[in-house]
Design an enzyme around this catalytic site. Structure first.
Site, PDB file in Angstrom:
ATOM      1  N   ARG A   1      11.614  -5.354   4.757  1.00 10.24           N
ATOM      2  CA  ARG A   1      11.703  -3.937   4.775  1.00 10.24           C
ATOM      3  C   ARG A   1      12.384  -2.872   6.025  1.00 10.24           C
ATOM      4  O   ARG A   1      12.849  -3.404   6.717  1.00 10.24           O
ATOM      5  CB  ARG A   1       9.887  -3.202   4.542  1.00 10.24           C
ATOM      6  CG  ARG A   1      10.137  -2.474   4.996  1.00 10.24           C
ATOM      7  CD  ARG A   1       8.783  -1.768   5.459  1.00 10.24           C
ATOM      8  NE  ARG A   1       7.206  -2.569   6.560  1.00 10.24           N
ATOM      9  CZ  ARG A   1       6.287  -2.010   6.271  1.00 10.24           C
ATOM     10  NH1 ARG A   1       5.612  -1.779   5.440  1.00 10.24           N
ATOM     11  NH2 ARG A   1       5.901  -3.359   7.665  1.00 10.24           N
TER      12      ARG A   1
ATOM     13  N   ARG B   1      -1.410  -8.858  13.432  1.00  9.83           N
ATOM     14  CA  ARG B   1      -1.559  -7.400  12.106  1.00  9.83           C
ATOM     15  C   ARG B   1      -1.966  -8.291  11.359  1.00  9.83           C
ATOM     16  O   ARG B   1      -2.988  -8.285  10.741  1.00  9.83           O
ATOM     17  CB  ARG B   1      -0.026  -7.392  11.527  1.00  9.83           C
ATOM     18  CG  ARG B   1       0.132  -5.692  13.181  1.00  9.83           C
ATOM     19  CD  ARG B   1       2.070  -5.010  12.656  1.00  9.83           C
ATOM     20  NE  ARG B   1       2.049  -4.532  11.110  1.00  9.83           N
ATOM     21  CZ  ARG B   1       2.391  -4.435  10.568  1.00  9.83           C
ATOM     22  NH1 ARG B   1       4.061  -5.235  11.286  1.00  9.83           N
ATOM     23  NH2 ARG B   1       2.398  -3.752   9.303  1.00  9.83           N
TER      24      ARG B   1
ATOM     25  N   LYS C   1       0.857  -1.534   0.097  1.00 12.66           N
ATOM     26  CA  LYS C   1       0.166  -0.105   0.140  1.00 12.66           C
ATOM     27  C   LYS C   1       0.788   1.126  -0.370  1.00 12.66           C
ATOM     28  O   LYS C   1       0.162   2.292  -1.017  1.00 12.66           O
ATOM     29  CB  LYS C   1      -0.834  -0.363   0.889  1.00 12.66           C
ATOM     30  CG  LYS C   1      -1.451  -1.508   1.263  1.00 12.66           C
ATOM     31  CD  LYS C   1      -2.521  -1.368   2.436  1.00 12.66           C
ATOM     32  CE  LYS C   1      -2.328  -1.509   3.990  1.00 12.66           C
ATOM     33  NZ  LYS C   1      -1.697  -2.255   4.233  1.00 12.66           N
TER      34      LYS C   1
ATOM     35  N   ARG D   1      14.205   0.297  10.937  1.00 16.44           N
ATOM     36  CA  ARG D   1      13.495  -0.724  10.851  1.00 16.44           C
ATOM     37  C   ARG D   1      12.389  -0.382  11.603  1.00 16.44           C
ATOM     38  O   ARG D   1      12.378  -0.395  12.959  1.00 16.44           O
ATOM     39  CB  ARG D   1      14.177  -2.120  11.006  1.00 16.44           C
ATOM     40  CG  ARG D   1      14.645  -2.282   9.857  1.00 16.44           C
ATOM     41  CD  ARG D   1      15.423  -3.674  10.278  1.00 16.44           C
ATOM     42  NE  ARG D   1      16.625  -3.637   9.014  1.00 16.44           N
ATOM     43  CZ  ARG D   1      16.386  -5.044   7.568  1.00 16.44           C
ATOM     44  NH1 ARG D   1      15.255  -5.322   7.506  1.00 16.44           N
ATOM     45  NH2 ARG D   1      17.161  -4.847   7.361  1.00 16.44           N
TER      46      ARG D   1
ATOM     47  N   ARG E   1     -10.399   0.690   8.599  1.00 17.67           N
ATOM     48  CA  ARG E   1      -9.753  -0.449   8.144  1.00 17.67           C
ATOM     49  C   ARG E   1     -10.811  -1.202   9.482  1.00 17.67           C
ATOM     50  O   ARG E   1     -10.337  -2.473  10.016  1.00 17.67           O
ATOM     51  CB  ARG E   1      -8.656  -0.541   9.105  1.00 17.67           C
ATOM     52  CG  ARG E   1      -7.165  -0.681   8.621  1.00 17.67           C
ATOM     53  CD  ARG E   1      -6.058  -0.373   9.743  1.00 17.67           C
ATOM     54  NE  ARG E   1      -5.391  -1.611   9.636  1.00 17.67           N
ATOM     55  CZ  ARG E   1      -4.130  -0.652   9.003  1.00 17.67           C
ATOM     56  NH1 ARG E   1      -4.069  -0.067   8.708  1.00 17.67           N
ATOM     57  NH2 ARG E   1      -2.617  -1.917   8.399  1.00 17.67           N
TER      58      ARG E   1
HETATM   59  P1  AP5 Z   1       4.919  -1.761   1.957  1.00 22.09           P
HETATM   60  O1  AP5 Z   1       4.722  -0.991   0.579  1.00 22.09           O
HETATM   61  O2  AP5 Z   1       5.605  -0.901   2.674  1.00 22.09           O
HETATM   62  O3  AP5 Z   1       3.095  -2.276   2.132  1.00 22.09           O
HETATM   63  P2  AP5 Z   1       1.992  -1.980   3.367  1.00 22.09           P
HETATM   64  O4  AP5 Z   1       0.972  -2.416   2.400  1.00 22.09           O
HETATM   65  O5  AP5 Z   1       2.253   0.054   3.463  1.00 22.09           O
HETATM   66  O6  AP5 Z   1       2.345  -2.491   4.630  1.00 22.09           O
HETATM   67  P3  AP5 Z   1       2.100  -2.016   6.267  1.00 22.09           P
HETATM   68  O7  AP5 Z   1       2.981  -2.980   7.169  1.00 22.09           O
HETATM   69  O8  AP5 Z   1       3.056  -0.431   5.741  1.00 22.09           O
HETATM   70  O9  AP5 Z   1       1.070  -2.205   6.747  1.00 22.09           O
HETATM   71  P4  AP5 Z   1       0.334  -2.100   7.571  1.00 22.09           P
HETATM   72  O10 AP5 Z   1      -1.034  -1.892   7.457  1.00 22.09           O
HETATM   73  O11 AP5 Z   1       0.290  -2.883   8.120  1.00 22.09           O
HETATM   74  O12 AP5 Z   1       0.811  -0.836   8.858  1.00 22.09           O
HETATM   75  P5  AP5 Z   1       0.561   1.140   8.753  1.00 22.09           P
HETATM   76  O13 AP5 Z   1       1.598   1.568   8.764  1.00 22.09           O
HETATM   77  O14 AP5 Z   1      -0.817   1.544   7.902  1.00 22.09           O
HETATM   78  O15 AP5 Z   1       5.785  -2.722   0.743  1.00 22.09           O
HETATM   79  C1  AP5 Z   1       6.311  -4.022   2.651  1.00 22.09           C
HETATM   80  C2  AP5 Z   1       8.122  -4.263   1.916  1.00 22.09           C
HETATM   81  O16 AP5 Z   1       7.306  -4.726   0.489  1.00 22.09           O
HETATM   82  C3  AP5 Z   1       8.214  -2.941   1.353  1.00 22.09           C
HETATM   83  O17 AP5 Z   1       9.639  -3.293   1.622  1.00 22.09           O
HETATM   84  C4  AP5 Z   1       8.402  -3.061   0.261  1.00 22.09           C
HETATM   85  O18 AP5 Z   1       9.452  -2.738  -0.290  1.00 22.09           O
HETATM   86  C5  AP5 Z   1       7.804  -4.568  -0.365  1.00 22.09           C
HETATM   87  N1  AP5 Z   1       7.219  -4.239  -1.799  1.00 22.09           N
HETATM   88  C6  AP5 Z   1       6.267  -3.530  -1.995  1.00 22.09           C
HETATM   89  N2  AP5 Z   1       5.508  -3.745  -2.637  1.00 22.09           N
HETATM   90  C7  AP5 Z   1       6.284  -5.151  -3.510  1.00 22.09           C
HETATM   91  C8  AP5 Z   1       5.975  -5.763  -4.745  1.00 22.09           C
HETATM   92  N3  AP5 Z   1       4.855  -5.920  -5.664  1.00 22.09           N
HETATM   93  N4  AP5 Z   1       7.105  -7.167  -4.593  1.00 22.09           N
HETATM   94  C9  AP5 Z   1       7.968  -7.445  -3.499  1.00 22.09           C
HETATM   95  N5  AP5 Z   1       8.324  -6.225  -3.081  1.00 22.09           N
HETATM   96  C10 AP5 Z   1       7.272  -6.133  -2.111  1.00 22.09           C
HETATM   97  O19 AP5 Z   1      -0.516   0.605  10.272  1.00 22.09           O
HETATM   98  C11 AP5 Z   1       0.334   0.147  11.400  1.00 22.09           C
HETATM   99  C12 AP5 Z   1       0.201   0.178  12.373  1.00 22.09           C
HETATM  100  O20 AP5 Z   1      -0.931   1.064  12.459  1.00 22.09           O
HETATM  101  C13 AP5 Z   1      -1.682  -0.837  12.417  1.00 22.09           C
HETATM  102  O21 AP5 Z   1      -0.959  -2.277  12.641  1.00 22.09           O
HETATM  103  C14 AP5 Z   1      -2.408  -0.341  14.194  1.00 22.09           C
HETATM  104  O22 AP5 Z   1      -2.205  -0.645  14.840  1.00 22.09           O
HETATM  105  C15 AP5 Z   1      -2.653   1.430  12.981  1.00 22.09           C
HETATM  106  N6  AP5 Z   1      -2.924   1.799  12.257  1.00 22.09           N
HETATM  107  C16 AP5 Z   1      -3.165   2.251  11.047  1.00 22.09           C
HETATM  108  N7  AP5 Z   1      -4.406   2.918  10.346  1.00 22.09           N
HETATM  109  C17 AP5 Z   1      -4.937   2.720  11.270  1.00 22.09           C
HETATM  110  C18 AP5 Z   1      -6.044   2.394  11.338  1.00 22.09           C
HETATM  111  N8  AP5 Z   1      -6.898   2.771  10.371  1.00 22.09           N
HETATM  112  N9  AP5 Z   1      -7.240   2.072  12.207  1.00 22.09           N
HETATM  113  C19 AP5 Z   1      -6.397   1.536  13.877  1.00 22.09           C
HETATM  114  N10 AP5 Z   1      -5.452   0.736  13.829  1.00 22.09           N
HETATM  115  C20 AP5 Z   1      -4.661   1.750  12.949  1.00 22.09           C
HETATM  116 MG    MG Z   2       2.903   1.153   4.872  1.00 17.08          MG
END
Ligand code: AP5
Ligand code: MG
Length: 223
Positions: free
Chosen positions: A127, A172, A13, A160, A88
């Site tokens: 990552r 997660r 994402k 990280r 979410r």
């Molecule tokens: P990346 O692009 O970083 O993936 P991502 O989908 O953004 O993953 P996240 O871990 O950020 O998602 P998340 O939803 O758990 O975390 P968030 O920060 O939103 O890609 C991942 C890796 O793979 C990278 O190294 C990239 O280079 C590689 N990659 C990407 N695409 C690829 C491909 N096609 N092929 C190969 N490699 C690839 O949320 C964190 C926390 O915040 C949550 O757990 C929760 O506690 C809280 N939170 C956030 N939003 C909310 C909400 N709306 N409601 C409640 N709690 C929330």
């Molecule tokens: Mg992300």
């Protein structure tokens, strides 16, 4: 354009939101990044969110809805926005619909990135990101062009995420399947959902998203 990128942790994402932000010139609202900034600053929201995020659980709907409502209403989001990580839960999705309706706006598209759980764990545990500008990289799939130097800002320190340990990633993923996956039928029923193969390489996923948004033609026209 008003878009949602929907998918499990590590689906790509953030990677695709960065690309779309550059191409479309609209604002990117990554709730995970907003919460990590709040934790780093020690704000009231950060203090509430810190332990919840470390456990791999979801922060409360009230906090998240307030955060996004305030942000969407700011002037830089008037031309459009890309939501990464919000909504979410069904409560968040309904609150977003209500907010947009009050503003006289509607969602253009929800893009689902489909990736197997096994692949997600490999992606997340590999990552890392630039400690200065936040540009994202991966040990196997997206190394900086020059080892140890950020492509975007030239900085040489990387970090990280605390919640990227394998045991937290499993929590997660559970939260995604239980609380967020029900959004798929919700948006399918509204005829705004497009699903892309998030298992493909980064460039191919971008192409599929462009096709879903019918952007390929516009990008070629605009250079
Ligand atoms: P990346 O692009 O970083 O993936 P991502 O989908 O953004 O993953 P996240 O871990 O950020 O998602 P998340 O939803 O758990 O975390 P968030 O920060 O939103 O890609 C991942 C890796 O793979 C990278 O190294 C990239 O280079 C590689 N990659 C990407 N695409 C690829 C491909 N096609 N092929 C190969 N490699 C690839 O949320 C964190 C926390 O915040 C949550 O757990 C929760 O506690 C809280 N939170 C956030 N939003 C909310 C909400 N709306 N409601 C409640 N709690 C929330
Ligand atoms: Mg992300």
């Amino acid at each position: 354009m008003k878009l949602i990128l929907l998918g499990p942790p590590g689906a790509g994402k953030g990677t695709q939101a960065d690309y779309l932000q550059k191409k479309l010139g609209i604002c990117k609202l990554s709730t995970g990044d907003m919460l990590r900034a709040a934790v780093a600053s020690g704000s009231a929201i950060g203090l509430k969110a810190k332990d919840i995020m470390a456990k791999g659980q979801l922060v409360s709907d009230d906090i998240m809805i307030t955060l996004i409502r305030e942000r969407i209403d700011q002037s830089d989001c008037k031309p459009g926005f890309i939501l990464d990580g919000f909504p979410r839960t069904l409560t968040q999705a309904e609150a977003l619909d209500a907010t947009l309706s009050v503003l006289g706006k509607h969602l253009d598209r929800v893009i689902e990135l489909q990736v197997d759980d096994k692949k997600l764990i490999e992606r997340i545990t590999g990552r890392f990101s630039c400690a200065k500008c936040g540009a994202g990289y991966h040990d196997l799939f997206k190394q900086p062009k020059q080892a140890g130097i950020c492509d975007q800002c030239g900085h040489t320190t990387f970090s990280r995420r605390d919640d990227d340990k394998a045991e937290t990633v499993i929590k997660r993923l559970e939260a995604y399947h239980r609380q967020t996956a029900p959004l798929l039928p919700y948006y399918r029923q509204k005829s705004v959902l497009s699903s892309v193969d998030g298992m493909a390489d980064i460039a191919e996923v971008t192409r599929q998203i462009n096709r879903a948004l019918e952007l390929d033609k516009k990008i070629m026209e605009n250079g």
